[in-house]
Motif scaffolding. Sequence first.
Motif, PDB file in Angstrom:
ATOM      1  N   UNK A 123       0.831  -1.206   0.000  1.00  0.00           N
ATOM      2  CA  UNK A 123       0.000   0.000   0.000  1.00  0.00           C
ATOM      3  C   UNK A 123       0.867   1.257   0.000  1.00  0.00           C
ATOM      4  N   UNK A 124       1.906   1.254   0.834  1.00  0.00           N
ATOM      5  CA  UNK A 124       2.804   2.402   0.882  1.00  0.00           C
ATOM      6  C   UNK A 124       3.614   2.524  -0.406  1.00  0.00           C
ATOM      7  N   UNK A 125       3.924   1.397  -1.038  1.00  0.00           N
ATOM      8  CA  UNK A 125       4.644   1.448  -2.310  1.00  0.00           C
ATOM      9  C   UNK A 125       3.868   2.282  -3.323  1.00  0.00           C
ATOM     10  N   UNK A 126       2.561   2.055  -3.396  1.00  0.00           N
ATOM     11  CA  UNK A 126       1.727   2.801  -4.339  1.00  0.00           C
ATOM     12  C   UNK A 126       1.700   4.282  -3.985  1.00  0.00           C
ATOM     13  N   UNK A 127       1.464   4.584  -2.698  1.00  0.00           N
ATOM     14  CA  UNK A 127       1.399   5.978  -2.284  1.00  0.00           C
ATOM     15  C   UNK A 127       2.720   6.701  -2.435  1.00  0.00           C
ATOM     16  N   UNK A 128       3.808   6.016  -2.122  1.00  0.00           N
ATOM     17  CA  UNK A 128       5.118   6.658  -2.212  1.00  0.00           C
ATOM     18  C   UNK A 128       5.497   6.961  -3.650  1.00  0.00           C
ATOM     19  N   UNK A 129       4.915   6.228  -4.600  1.00  0.00           N
ATOM     20  CA  UNK A 129       5.152   6.562  -6.004  1.00  0.00           C
ATOM     21  C   UNK A 129       4.662   7.978  -6.304  1.00  0.00           C
ATOM     22  N   UNK A 130       3.578   8.393  -5.631  1.00  0.00           N
ATOM     23  CA  UNK A 130       3.096   9.757  -5.788  1.00  0.00           C
ATOM     24  C   UNK A 130       4.053  10.777  -5.201  1.00  0.00           C
ATOM     25  N   UNK A 131       4.636  10.445  -4.053  1.00  0.00           N
ATOM     26  CA  UNK A 131       5.610  11.346  -3.443  1.00  0.00           C
ATOM     27  C   UNK A 131       6.836  11.503  -4.327  1.00  0.00           C
ATOM     28  N   UNK A 132       7.225  10.429  -4.995  1.00  0.00           N
ATOM     29  CA  UNK A 132       8.367  10.501  -5.893  1.00  0.00           C
ATOM     30  C   UNK A 132       8.016  11.321  -7.131  1.00  0.00           C
ATOM     31  N   UNK A 133       6.831  11.072  -7.681  1.00  0.00           N
ATOM     32  CA  UNK A 133       6.458  11.694  -8.942  1.00  0.00           C
ATOM     33  C   UNK A 133       6.230  13.190  -8.861  1.00  0.00           C
ATOM     34  N   UNK A 134       5.694  13.678  -7.742  1.00  0.00           N
ATOM     35  CA  UNK A 134       5.345  15.093  -7.657  1.00  0.00           C
ATOM     36  C   UNK A 134       6.556  16.024  -7.804  1.00  0.00           C
ATOM     37  N   UNK A 135       7.631  15.844  -7.025  1.00  0.00           N
ATOM     38  CA  UNK A 135       8.775  16.736  -7.224  1.00  0.00           C
ATOM     39  C   UNK A 135       9.379  16.644  -8.619  1.00  0.00           C
TER      40      UNK A 135
END
Length: 407
Positions: free
Chosen positions: A341-353
């Motif tokens: 679940x965190x893998x999916x969410x953390x992809x968003x944290x990576x992608x935004x910057x």
Amino acid sequence: MTIHARNPLVLPVYVPSLILMFGNGMLIPILPLYAKTFGVSYGLVGVVLAAEGVGRLIGALPTGILIGKVGRKPAMILGVSSVAVSTLMLFWARDIYEVMFYRLAAGFGGSLWNIACHAYLADATAVFHRGRALSIFGGIHRIGSFAGPAAGGALGTYYGLESPFLVFAGLASMVVIVATITFGTETSPAATTVGAGHIKRLLRIFRSHFRELATAGSGQLFAQTIRAGRPVVVPLYAADVIGLDVQAIGWIITISALVDMSLFYPAGHIMDRFGRKFAMVPCFLTQAIAMAAIPLTHSFTELLLATALLGLGNGIGSGTMMTLGADLAPRDSMGEFLGAWRLVGDAGYVGAPLAVGGIADLLGLSPATFAIAGFGLLAAGTFAFLVPETLTDDAPPDRPPRGGQHA
């Protein structure tokens, strides 16, 4: 009777998280400006800010397996120790690539801490009190982010941009001590072996929970993208477009965080009484509107109003993604599922910057900001129309927790 006796979540989870997030909050106005001192482009600044998320992304699945092997307490202590050391090393970084590496290590350590805490809270609370327990955990993050940016801005102004790194490393070391002393017996025993059994369980989770990870996971991906876009867009827009100094930027972020943190308890109450969607959809719709308003601002006051609206939207959704993940997680594979679940969410944290940096280099900061706002609209739509309501327990919302569990 002590606070810890009344609520066993306070000292082992909530207090250490508060300390850690205060330190992390100090870096919000500092890191983009610190990265710029190496004479790099917006794109590389975005890479630096994304590096922590990459570390969390890399660490998500191994963390879920490690928690199943060694238990939550060792994972928490190892994670915070990694954060302390890697942040301390930023003080002596000689080039932008060292900075990226240290932020990568900090992200991996943060993944260990957060997933271990998430698993502990999910297992320790009943479904009809879970929203409040996890919204408090999310609120703790917001309280730390409230005071942290102003402190980081002041330290950066008077003692240099590197000084917050020393303070944060010291605070993370305090967290190691507090967690070691206060974290007691786990709510469920850790597995004694790791290897094929854990890998097979992880693969089984991907197969059996594909729909949840595809739909709710997509919503979380969009949601975390707009959330991660805020600490990138606001400091850069304030400094490069409006011309504000680091202390003014720190105050803008702090005031936004004040609005944000004031709503964590109402957010949990809404989730537990009315349903998860009643918090999630307004959260990301409001953030999308506020993010789209940032390029229309031209002064400290106007930017402050836009970021305050961002804080309002984010505060309504305090703990929503953690609660949704906990609702969906199977009881016998909690750590592994939450790692996925965190893998999916953390992809968003990576992608935004990366998205902000890349679009800003090509088209400017304003188009990048509008693009991030679009992810907020996608998140709100996904949760409204594609994700089923997960508050399905037959017990009434006001019923006491099962077995005397604390929320």
